[in-house]
Design a protein around this motif. Structure first.
Motif, PDB file in Angstrom:
ATOM      1  N   LEU B 177       0.812  -1.205   0.000  1.00 36.70           N
ATOM      2  CA  LEU B 177       0.000   0.000   0.000  1.00 36.70           C
ATOM      3  C   LEU B 177       0.853   1.266   0.000  1.00 36.70           C
ATOM      4  O   LEU B 177       0.335   2.378   0.126  1.00 36.70           O
ATOM      5  CB  LEU B 177      -0.927  -0.002   1.229  1.00 36.70           C
ATOM      6  N   GLY B 178       2.175   1.080  -0.108  1.00 35.84           N
ATOM      7  CA  GLY B 178       3.074   2.217  -0.170  1.00 35.84           C
ATOM      8  C   GLY B 178       3.192   2.985   1.144  1.00 35.84           C
ATOM      9  O   GLY B 178       3.348   4.195   1.156  1.00 35.84           O
ATOM     10  N   LEU B 179       3.112   2.256   2.272  1.00 34.93           N
ATOM     11  CA  LEU B 179       3.117   2.931   3.577  1.00 34.93           C
ATOM     12  C   LEU B 179       4.473   2.947   4.271  1.00 34.93           C
ATOM     13  O   LEU B 179       4.613   3.531   5.341  1.00 34.93           O
ATOM     14  CB  LEU B 179       2.092   2.276   4.513  1.00 34.93           C
ATOM     15  N   GLY B 180       5.477   2.289   3.695  1.00 36.03           N
ATOM     16  CA  GLY B 180       6.811   2.349   4.297  1.00 36.03           C
ATOM     17  C   GLY B 180       7.107   1.271   5.316  1.00 36.03           C
ATOM     18  O   GLY B 180       6.252   0.446   5.657  1.00 36.03           O
ATOM     19  N   TYR B 181       8.354   1.280   5.824  1.00 33.02           N
ATOM     20  CA  TYR B 181       8.857   0.242   6.708  1.00 33.02           C
ATOM     21  C   TYR B 181       9.318   0.860   8.011  1.00 33.02           C
ATOM     22  O   TYR B 181       9.876   1.957   7.980  1.00 33.02           O
ATOM     23  CB  TYR B 181      10.036  -0.470   6.013  1.00 33.02           C
ATOM     24  N   ALA B 228      -3.732  -8.258  -1.357  1.00 29.17           N
ATOM     25  CA  ALA B 228      -3.135  -7.937  -2.671  1.00 29.17           C
ATOM     26  C   ALA B 228      -4.177  -8.055  -3.775  1.00 29.17           C
ATOM     27  O   ALA B 228      -4.280  -7.189  -4.649  1.00 29.17           O
ATOM     28  CB  ALA B 228      -1.951  -8.853  -2.941  1.00 29.17           C
ATOM     29  N   ASN B 229      -4.980  -9.121  -3.740  1.00 30.43           N
ATOM     30  CA  ASN B 229      -6.025  -9.321  -4.742  1.00 30.43           C
ATOM     31  C   ASN B 229      -7.042  -8.183  -4.712  1.00 30.43           C
ATOM     32  O   ASN B 229      -7.462  -7.673  -5.747  1.00 30.43           O
ATOM     33  CB  ASN B 229      -6.769 -10.645  -4.497  1.00 30.43           C
ATOM     34  N   TYR B 230      -7.424  -7.793  -3.503  1.00 32.21           N
ATOM     35  CA  TYR B 230      -8.421  -6.736  -3.350  1.00 32.21           C
ATOM     36  C   TYR B 230      -7.901  -5.415  -3.920  1.00 32.21           C
ATOM     37  O   TYR B 230      -8.587  -4.731  -4.675  1.00 32.21           O
ATOM     38  CB  TYR B 230      -8.782  -6.567  -1.867  1.00 32.21           C
ATOM     39  N   VAL B 231      -6.652  -5.108  -3.569  1.00 32.89           N
ATOM     40  CA  VAL B 231      -6.054  -3.843  -3.993  1.00 32.89           C
ATOM     41  C   VAL B 231      -5.878  -3.810  -5.517  1.00 32.89           C
ATOM     42  O   VAL B 231      -6.086  -2.783  -6.166  1.00 32.89           O
ATOM     43  CB  VAL B 231      -4.696  -3.623  -3.282  1.00 32.89           C
ATOM     44  N   ARG B 232      -5.537  -4.961  -6.074  1.00 37.38           N
ATOM     45  CA  ARG B 232      -5.320  -5.046  -7.520  1.00 37.38           C
ATOM     46  C   ARG B 232      -6.604  -4.709  -8.286  1.00 37.38           C
ATOM     47  O   ARG B 232      -6.558  -4.201  -9.407  1.00 37.38           O
ATOM     48  CB  ARG B 232      -4.856  -6.461  -7.872  1.00 37.38           C
ATOM     49  N   PRO B 236      -6.538   3.634  -8.951  1.00 35.77           N
ATOM     50  CA  PRO B 236      -5.767   4.447  -7.999  1.00 35.77           C
ATOM     51  C   PRO B 236      -6.620   5.363  -7.123  1.00 35.77           C
ATOM     52  O   PRO B 236      -6.389   5.412  -5.913  1.00 35.77           O
ATOM     53  CB  PRO B 236      -4.803   5.215  -8.899  1.00 35.77           C
ATOM     54  N   PRO B 237      -7.617   6.082  -7.675  1.00 35.34           N
ATOM     55  CA  PRO B 237      -8.428   6.921  -6.766  1.00 35.34           C
ATOM     56  C   PRO B 237      -9.211   6.096  -5.743  1.00 35.34           C
ATOM     57  O   PRO B 237      -9.314   6.481  -4.581  1.00 35.34           O
ATOM     58  CB  PRO B 237      -9.398   7.644  -7.703  1.00 35.34           C
ATOM     59  N   GLU B 238      -9.728   4.935  -6.199  1.00 30.99           N
ATOM     60  CA  GLU B 238     -10.461   4.063  -5.258  1.00 30.99           C
ATOM     61  C   GLU B 238      -9.537   3.588  -4.154  1.00 30.99           C
ATOM     62  O   GLU B 238      -9.906   3.504  -2.983  1.00 30.99           O
ATOM     63  CB  GLU B 238     -10.997   2.828  -6.000  1.00 30.99           C
ATOM     64  N   GLU B 240      -6.959   5.038  -2.966  1.00 29.17           N
ATOM     65  CA  GLU B 240      -6.699   6.119  -2.016  1.00 29.17           C
ATOM     66  C   GLU B 240      -7.881   6.328  -1.082  1.00 29.17           C
ATOM     67  O   GLU B 240      -7.733   6.467   0.119  1.00 29.17           O
ATOM     68  CB  GLU B 240      -6.408   7.398  -2.794  1.00 29.17           C
ATOM     69  N   ARG B 241      -9.069   6.281  -1.695  1.00 30.84           N
ATOM     70  CA  ARG B 241     -10.278   6.508  -0.910  1.00 30.84           C
ATOM     71  C   ARG B 241     -10.471   5.406   0.130  1.00 30.84           C
ATOM     72  O   ARG B 241     -10.895   5.649   1.242  1.00 30.84           O
ATOM     73  CB  ARG B 241     -11.482   6.574  -1.862  1.00 30.84           C
ATOM     74  N   GLU B 242     -10.153   4.175  -0.263  1.00 31.07           N
ATOM     75  CA  GLU B 242     -10.422   3.034   0.622  1.00 31.07           C
ATOM     76  C   GLU B 242      -9.252   2.670   1.527  1.00 31.07           C
ATOM     77  O   GLU B 242      -9.333   1.700   2.278  1.00 31.07           O
ATOM     78  CB  GLU B 242     -10.792   1.805  -0.224  1.00 31.07           C
ATOM     79  N   LEU B 243      -8.160   3.438   1.422  1.00 24.41           N
ATOM     80  CA  LEU B 243      -6.943   3.043   2.144  1.00 24.41           C
ATOM     81  C   LEU B 243      -7.185   2.692   3.616  1.00 24.41           C
ATOM     82  O   LEU B 243      -6.812   1.617   4.086  1.00 24.41           O
ATOM     83  CB  LEU B 243      -5.880   4.147   2.026  1.00 24.41           C
TER      84      LEU B 243
END
Lengths: 159, 353
Positions: B177-181, B228-232, B236-238, B240-243
């Motif tokens: 989700l691009g949130l970092g480590y 991963a399946n869900y995010v795929r 991109p806007p969805e 972000e909205r659902e993050l």
């Protein structure tokens, strides 16, 4: 083992991915390097669970992402590596040769993270997600896969 | 001069260089952790050779700070304890070598400690910890284990992960989700961003792998794949909205599975208390649900404060207290055991390469 090279398989569940890994594991010979490529959740560890069973590993094979390397004993030793936490540049300091077993098999997950240190004659296992459960699994020589990647324009091969 | 009654504990099993000082009564006097996460950003500190070098650089400073409650004097130190496994082999060796040097120079005995047993000790050292026997849930980036801690301090393994560790799933989902480590704190921050505990309906439902199976093993790979399946499937806007809903849903599923198996372990062993230790035990939602589980089952439980949940040296010193009493010292040929399991004693067969 040579019979697997150049083959493309389509699996319909983690179980069938694991079964394909087991088929390969049965035929592996000492000194072989198997390099896996595929995105998160593609089933790399699942494939290796099967491969390990094919080699005769009785222990539970778990993800080595955290420890980078795990070793198992079987018909021949198995070294399970995971480059997930490595990144470009690490090839200069990661001594892969220390993990390549003459008398055993080395399997590498996320091999594309530092693809330059993978031996050209390694068996590349490229897993592509086709659907929620379906996977396309291509087996070919690592150097062959790099060549194909170049033909289609670099990084595309690695998604 | 008062008799020596302190233990120095060193842990370098992974990214952090840690040293702590604990009295033989179990009071923590210092607990210093130098993280490689920021300091060694270009390499991240996980390449074995780089990690080992960073540990060696940090160790003198970390040990000196840990000894400061004694004015840096060794007279009142009883022993030097060090983690010898499991972990990254190069990292372990850095700590072991340094501890051997300290032991040799100071003339104090060396004690080898299993990192997983040290995590358990991070709870046992507290007066609030329920009496043994108890069930221990050890959850970190590299481990997910359910074990029975017996009266005599022995361990019986009840279950473990079949694939990914729980903390590893946090890290991988955060990365996805691009949130970092590291992923744990990143996920927790987003999940808690409203400041209110999330309620059902405010998160995406993900599966609880192996929930209905009788055995006490875990599987977190399937949960990671489900995310991963869900995010795929999202634009991109969805995405972000659902993050927040995805992150909460993942955290909820991961913690829920831990609680389901913990409950099964408690019922099966009929044990009246439990502890949760390891880095993931710092997670606020986990602490909340563990508290609710204890209340509902009317049993006692204890989770150490967050700074004792993540890797640290005080827990190593705490685990060494019993060995010090029994005189179970390590010799100077103490080796690193990267694949050591909970309750396992080192043996040549383990050192397989």
């Amino acid at each position: 083992m040579a019979r697997f090279l150049g083959e493309v398989h389509f699996t319909i569940s983690p179980r069938s991915t694991e079964a394909l890994g087991e088929e390969l594991g049965v035929e592996l010979t000492p000194g072989t390097v198997v390099a896996l490529v595929g995105e998160l959740g593609a089933g790399k560890t699942v494939f290796i669970k099967g491969l390990a069973r094919g080699l005769g590993v009785e222990q539970e094979v778990v993800s080595p992402s955290f420890q980078i390397a795990r070793f198992y004993r079987a018909r021949m030793p198995l070294c399970h590596l995971d480059f997930y936490r490595l990144k470009a540049g690490d090839e200069f300091v990661f001594g892969l040769e220390e993990y390549l077993l003459d008398d055993g098999v080395t399997v590498i997950e996320w091999a594309d993270r530092i693809s330059t240190i993978i031996p050209g004659d390694a068996v590349a296992v490229r897993i592509t997600i086709q659907g929620e459960m379906e996977r396309r699994i291509e087996l070919l020589l690592w150097e062959e896969m790099l060549r194909k990647a170049e033909e289609v324009g670099g990084e595309q091969c690695f998604e | 001069m008062s008799p020596p009654n302190h233990i120095l504990g060193i842990d370098t099993s992974c990214d952090d260089t840690a040293c702590g000082l604990v009295t033989t009564e179990g009071v923590i006097l210092s607990n210093i952790v130098a993280s490689q996460v920021e300091e060694h950003a270009p390499f991240g500190g996980v390449v074995p050779e780089i990690a080992a070098r960073s540990h060696l650089e940090a160790l003198p400073w970390v040990v000196e700070r840990a000894l400061s409650p004694l004015g840096g004097e060794w007279d009142e130190v009883d022993a030097v304890a060090v983690t010898y496994g499991p972990g990254l082999v190069g990292s372990l060796l850095a700590g072991i070598s340094y501890a051997k040097g300290l032991s040799l120079a100071s003339g104090k005995p060396l004690i080898g400690i299993n990192h997983l047993e040290a995590h358990v000790s991070s709870a046992l050292i507290s007066e609030e910890c329920p009496p043994q026997p108890l069930v221990a849930l050890v959850v970190s980036g590299g481990h997910t284990i359910l074990a029975l801690v017996e009266d005599d301090g022995g361990f019986e393994l009840l279950g473990g992960t079949r694939d990914d560790a729980c903390g590893e799933a946090f890290d991988k989902v955060a990365k996805l989700l691009g949130l970092g480590y590291p992923g744990g704190p990143a996920i927790e921050k987003i999940a808690d961003q409203t400041g209110e505990p999330a309620k059902k309906g405010e998160w995406v439902e993900f599966p609880r792998p192996m929930k209905d199976r009788g055995e006490l093993d875990f599987s977190f790979s399937g949960l990671k794949t489900a995310v991963a399946n869900y995010v795929r499937g999202l634009s991109p806007p969805e995405r972000e909205r659902e993050l927040a809903a995805i992150v909460r849903g993942f955290q909820e599923a991961a913690v829920d599975v831990l609680m389901i198996k913990l409950r099964q372990a408690l019922l099966r062993t009929k044990t009246p208390g439990f502890i949760v230790v390891g880095g993931v035990a710092a997670n606020r939602r986990l602490r909340e649900l563990a508290g609710a589980l204890a209340e509902e089952m009317e049993i006692s439980h204890y989770i150490p404060p967050p700074e004792l949940c993540t890797d640290n040296g005080a827990m190593v010193a705490a685990a060494a207290r019993e060995k010090l009493r029994k005189g179970e010292y390590a010799s100077l040929d103490l080796a690193a055991y990267p694949n050591l399991e909970l309750g396992q004693k080192p043996s040549p067969a383990l050192f397989s390469r």
